[in-house]
Design an enzyme around this catalytic site. Structure first.
Site: not given
Ligand code: BEZ
Length: 223
Positions: A46, A139
């Site tokens: 992330c 929209d």
């Molecule tokens: C990550 O963002 O690294 C991650 C999050 C949940 C499960 C596996 C990876």
């Protein structure tokens, strides 16, 4: 059944975010919008995704696309995480990102929008959010949905590419072929008769001969 299907109107939810309280329809205004979800704050994949999204924010902005992320932690956790994301990008470790992150600590929106990944759970056994990409048109209807599991990071260049295709095909009766990029030739849609295609695309229509003899593979320069 929770979730969103193509053509559905975006729910007009209210949520706390790193940029304050947001009402979704007001946030979108008349722009395109991209809502992308994340399993959790302070997770490695992330962090790389949000770093890339932040770097690409000027490109989304040029295309009149408002970005908003979602993760199932609190605003204060999001703000602390933003420092890491900026540092990962090699930028000063501030709490500022060019788009808000929704705090969905109770997973209410994640459930409503069908974002949970049943295979990835936190220490308490609760499911984490999958990596959803929703693109909404001006929209406020869903134009594209991509769903990745938590363990596979997205390609934000691809997301930019599909936005280019969505915006082009919203304005012109064309479709974009495999691996299309801005400026490449496009396809005439199957429902358009040849005579109409000739009038609509004065730069020319090239039809590829095929063994079937059917004249459906029709290219034209990008309008
Ligand atoms: C990550 O963002 O690294 C991650 C999050 C949940 C499960 C596996 C990876």
């Amino acid at each position: 059944m929770p979730g969103l299907l193509l053509g559905d109107l975006a729910p007009d939810f209210e949520a706390d975010t790193t940029h304050g309280r947001v009402r979704f329809h007001e946030f979108l205004g008349g722009s395109w919008g991209i809502l992308f979800s994340h399993p959790r704050d302070f997770t490695p994949v992330c962090t790389t995704e949000l770093g890339r999204a932040a770097k690409l924010a000027p490109e989304f902005s040029k295309r009149n696309v408002k970005m908003i992320a979602l993760s199932i932690d609190t605003v204060s956790e999001h703000l602390a995480w933003c420092k890491d994301i900026n540092a990962y990008n090699g930028d000063p470790p501030t709490e500022t990102l060019p788009f808000p992150i929704i705090a969905d600590a109770k997973r209410e929106l994640a459930v409503q929008l069908g974002m949970l990944d049943p295979d990835e759970r936190d220490k308490e056994g609760m499911p984490l959010t999958a990596r959803v990409v929703f693109v909404f048109g001006p929209d406020k209807k869903l134009k594209l949905s991509i769903l990745y599991p938590a363990t596979t990071g997205r390609n934000f260049d691809e997301i930019l590419r599909v936005v280019d295709s969505l915006q082009l095909t919203a304005k012109n009766k064309v479709a974009t072929p495999v691996d299309w990029k801005r400026g490449d030739r496009v396809m005439v849609v199957p429902s358009m008769p040849d005579d109409e295609a000739k009038k609509m695309f004065p730069d020319g229509v090239f039809t590829k001969e095929l063994p079937s003899g059917k004249k459906y593979l029709r290219y034209t320069p990008q309008p």
